[in-house]
Design an enzyme around this catalytic site. Structure first.
Site, PDB file in Angstrom:
ATOM      1  N   HIS A   1       0.819  -1.212   0.000  1.00  0.00           N
ATOM      2  CA  HIS A   1       0.000   0.000   0.000  1.00  0.00           C
ATOM      3  C   HIS A   1       0.852   1.261   0.000  1.00  0.00           C
ATOM      4  O   HIS A   1       0.399   2.318  -0.447  1.00  0.00           O
ATOM      5  CB  HIS A   1      -0.995  -0.026   1.160  1.00  0.00           C
ATOM      6  CG  HIS A   1      -2.174  -0.884   0.851  1.00  0.00           C
ATOM      7  ND1 HIS A   1      -3.297  -0.391   0.235  1.00  0.00           N
ATOM      8  CD2 HIS A   1      -2.375  -2.202   1.000  1.00  0.00           C
ATOM      9  CE1 HIS A   1      -4.154  -1.382   0.040  1.00  0.00           C
ATOM     10  NE2 HIS A   1      -3.615  -2.481   0.493  1.00  0.00           N
TER      11      HIS A   1
ATOM     12  N   GLU B   1     -11.616 -10.722  -9.770  1.00  0.00           N
ATOM     13  CA  GLU B   1     -10.256 -10.871  -9.261  1.00  0.00           C
ATOM     14  C   GLU B   1      -9.963 -12.274  -8.761  1.00  0.00           C
ATOM     15  O   GLU B   1      -8.872 -12.532  -8.239  1.00  0.00           O
ATOM     16  CB  GLU B   1     -10.002  -9.844  -8.147  1.00  0.00           C
ATOM     17  CG  GLU B   1     -11.049  -9.848  -7.065  1.00  0.00           C
ATOM     18  CD  GLU B   1     -10.932  -8.646  -6.145  1.00  0.00           C
ATOM     19  OE1 GLU B   1      -9.858  -8.021  -6.103  1.00  0.00           O
ATOM     20  OE2 GLU B   1     -11.919  -8.336  -5.454  1.00  0.00           O
TER      21      GLU B   1
END
Length: 537
Positions: A185, A426
Site C-alpha cells: 500500500h 479478481e
C-alpha cells in the site's frame, strides 16, 4: 556521501530533507514520580494538540468544506472539557503518568458516549478517542502524530495501510522503506501521489540521518544521503529532464482517449480518499474507476458512521463535477487489518474472511456503507462494485440487499440516487463463470493484482517471490480475454483497475481485447492517453 539501492515503484527524482518515521510506542510510559511535572506535560500536550487540530481544521475547511472541518472543531472543544480534564488530573494525582491518564480517560469517555441513545452523541465517541489518542501520541514523543515542518523524503521500516492514511501527504516528496513490495500500500500510495519511491531499500533507520539532505532516484532505484556536489548536480539535471518530459505530455490534456483506428477507451484514476481527488484533477482523469473505500476505515479506533461515510463519498462526487465515480465496497482483510473489526487470526488471510465475505455476513458493516453510497448518488454519477466475488448467488444476494437499502431510504424521505452495481473480477472462479455473472450486473472491473496472485498461486506481498510473479503470464492474459468477451456478450462494459492497466507494453493488447476502461494511478493518465492516441489498434 552515503548511498544505497532499493526497488523502485514509481519513477522520478526527489530532493529534500530526510524524515525518519518510527511507529507508535506499544507501551505507555510510567509516571516520572512527580505529579506536578506530569500535569505540566499534560497541559503542554493539550496546547500542542490544539495547534495541530487547528491547522488540520483550516486545511480541511479549505480543501474539503466547512461541514467536514467541524468534526475537528469538536475535538478542539473537547480538549477543554472540564470533566475530561479533571478526570485526567485526578489520575495523575493518583500516580498515573500523563500518557496513561489521557489514554484511560479517553477510553472511558468514549465508551460512555457510545452507550448513549442519541445518535449525534454516539458519533462523538470516535471524536473523544481520536482526541485522546493525539494527546497520548504527543506525550509519547509525537512521532506517531508525525509532523513534517517542510517537504521531504519519508524513511520507514514499513508503513501499514492504517499509518499511510494519517501521513501529511502534502509534504511527502518520496517514500523509502526497508520492507514492502511493488504491490504494497505504500507503493500504491506513491503511485497515486505521483512521487518517486523505493521499497526493500538497504538503509539503516537512524535518528542520525533525520534532517539530512537526501536524493531518491526512482528511475534507477538508488538513494543518496548528504550527496556530494557532482551527484547533486547530476540528479538535479535528471529531475529537470523528467519535468520536461512531464510538461511535454500536457499536449494530451483535455483530449479524447481515442486510438488512430477510432477505438475509444475511458481513462480513469484509482484513489483511496477524498483528499486524492486533487491528483485525479491534476492528472486529467476522466473519472474515478476505483475508490478504495477501506481507507475510510483504517487509522481509526471504531467504525465510521453512515454520516461520515456519506460526507466522504459526497465530497468526492462534488469535486469530480459530473465525472463518474466507482466505489469499491469495503475490502478489509488480508493485508488490510483493523483491530476494532475483531477478526480472528488466519493462517492464510488472502484466501480468508475478507471483502464481500465480511459484508454479506456483517449487515451492521454493510448497511451504513451502502446507505451512504446511495445517498451520495443524489449528488452525481456513482456506481458501486463488490470485491472477492466467486458465485452468482453472492451477486443475487447483494442485489437484493441493495434494493432493500434504496427502498428504505425512499421510505424515510432521504434523498438518494441510482447506483449501477458491478463486480470486481479478481478470482479465477469469477473469470471462469464471467458469462453468467455478466447477466446479473452493469459492469466488470478486473482487479489484476489479485487475479494474478490467485491464478499463479503467488503471494503478491512476498518480496521473495517477485522473480516468479509474472502479470504477463499467458494464463492471466487468457482470463482477461475471456472476461471482456463475456461482458460484451451480455451487453455490459468491462474495465481494468489493477496496476496492470498502466503497463504501456500491454495498452495495445487491452485495446485489441476490447476493454472499455482502464483505471490507473492519477499520474499515469497523460502518458497512457499518449500511448492510446498513438496506437494503430
Amino acid at each position: 556521501m552515503r548511498e544505497g539501492t532499493g526497488r523502485p515503484v514509481f519513477s522520478g527524482v526527489a530532493i529534500g530533507k530526510a524524515y525518519v518515521y518510527f511507529p507508535r510506542q506499544s507501551e505507555l510510559p510510567a509516571s516520572c514520580g512527580d505529579s506536578e511535572i506530569e500535569l505540566k506535560n499534560f497541559n503542554a500536550a493539550r496546547e500542542t494538540a490544539r495547534e495541530q487540530l487547528q491547522a488540520l481544521f483550516e486545511k480541511t475547511r479549505r480543501e474539503i468544506g466547512e461541514e467536514q472541518a467541524m468534526i475537528l472543531d469538536v475535538q478542539i472543544m473537547m480538549l477543554d472539557d472540564l470533566d475530561f480534564v479533571e478526570s485526567v488530573q485526578e489520575m495523575i494525582a493518583g500516580g498515573a503518568s500523563a500518557a496513561q491518564a489521557a489514554h484511560e480517560t479517553g477510553d472511558a469517555f468514549s465508551a460512555a458516549f457510545a452507550a448513549m441513545d442519541d445518535e449525534y452523541m454516539k458519533a462523538r465517541a470516535v471524536d473523544v478517542k481520536d482526541m485522546a489518542r493525539r494527546l497520548v501520541d504527543i506525550l509519547c514523543g509525537g512521532r506517531s502524530g508525525f509532523q513534517m515542518e517542510e517537504p521531504g523524503i519519508l524513511i520507514a521500516e514499513d508503513l501499514t495501510p492504517s499509518e499511510t492514511v494519517q501521513l501529511p501527504k502534502d509534504k511527502i516528496l518520496a517514500f523509502v522503506t526497508r520492507q514492502g513490495s511493488s504491490n504494497s500500500h505504500t507503493a500504491i500510495l506513491a503511485r497515486i501521489m505521483n512521487i518517486p519511491s523505493l521499497v526493500q531499500a538497504q538503509i539503516a533507520l537512524s535518528p542520525e540521518i533525520d534532517g539530512k539532505m537526501m536524493i531518491v532516484d526512482g528511475f534507477e532505484g538508488r538513494y543518496y544521503i548528504e550527496p556530494d556536489e557532482e551527484t547533486q548536480a547530476a540528479m538535479t539535471e535528471k529531475r529537470k529532464r523528467a519535468l520536461e518530459h512531464k510538461q511535454a505530455l500536457e499536449q494530451y490534456r483535455g483530449k479524447e482517449s481515442v486510438s488512430k483506428s477510432g477505438k475509444k477507451i475511458l481513462l480513469c484514476a484509482n484513489i483511496g480518499s477524498a483528499d486524492d481527488v486533487r491528483y485525479v484533477l491534476e492528472g486529467d482523469a476522466e473519472g474515478v474507476g476505483l475508490m478504495r473505500s477501506e481507507f475510510l476505515y483504517l487509522g481509526r479506533e471504531d467504525f465510521p458512521t453512515e454520516e461520515e461515510l456519506f460526507e466522504a463519498y459526497r465530497s468526492v462526487v462534488e469535486q469530480l463535477k459530473g465525472r463518474p465515480l466507482v466505489i469499491r465496497t469495503l475490502d478489509i482483510g488480508a493485508d488490510k487489518q483493523c483491530d476494532y473489526f475483531g477478526l480472528e487470526h488466519e493462517e492464510n488471510p488472502a484466501l480468508g474472511y475478507r471483502g464481500i465475505r465480511i459484508c454479506l455476513t456483517r449487515e451492521d458493516i454493510f448497511r451504513p456503507q451502502m446507505r451512504a453510497i446511495y445517498r451520495a448518488a443524489a449528488f452525481g454519477p456513482v456506481s458501486a462494485m463488490f470485491p472477492m466475488i466467486i458465485s452468482v448467488d453472492e451477486v443475487r444476494r447483494i442485489k437484493e440487499f441493495c434494493k432493500s437499502i434504496r427502498e428504505g431510504l425512499v421510505a424515510e424521505g432521504i434523498p438518494c440516487g441510482k447506483v449501477d452495481l458491478g463486480i470486481m473480477i479478481e478470482t479465477p472462479a469469477a473469470a471462469v463463470i464471467s458469462r453468467e455473472l455478466a447477466k446479473e450486473v452493469a459492469f466488470f472491473s478486473v482487479g489484476t493484482n489479485d487475479l494474478t496472485q490467485y491464478t499463479l498461486a503467488i503471494d503478491r506481498q512476498n518480496a521473495k517471490l517477485d522473480a516468479f510473479y509474472d502479470p504477463h503470464h499467458p494464463a492471466v492474459m487468457s482470463l482477461l480475454k475471456t472476461i471482456v468477451e463475456s461482458a460484451h456478450a451480455e451487453g455490459i462494459w468491462a474495465g481494468i483497475c489493477g496496476e496492470l492497466g498502466a503497463d504501456l507494453t500491454l495498452t495495445e493488447t487491452f485495446l485489441e481485447m476490447g476493454f472499455d476502461e482502464l483505471s490507473v494511478s492519477p499520474g499515469r493518465i497523460l502518458e497512457l492517453r499518449k500511448k492510446v492516441c498513438e496506437s494503430e489498434v
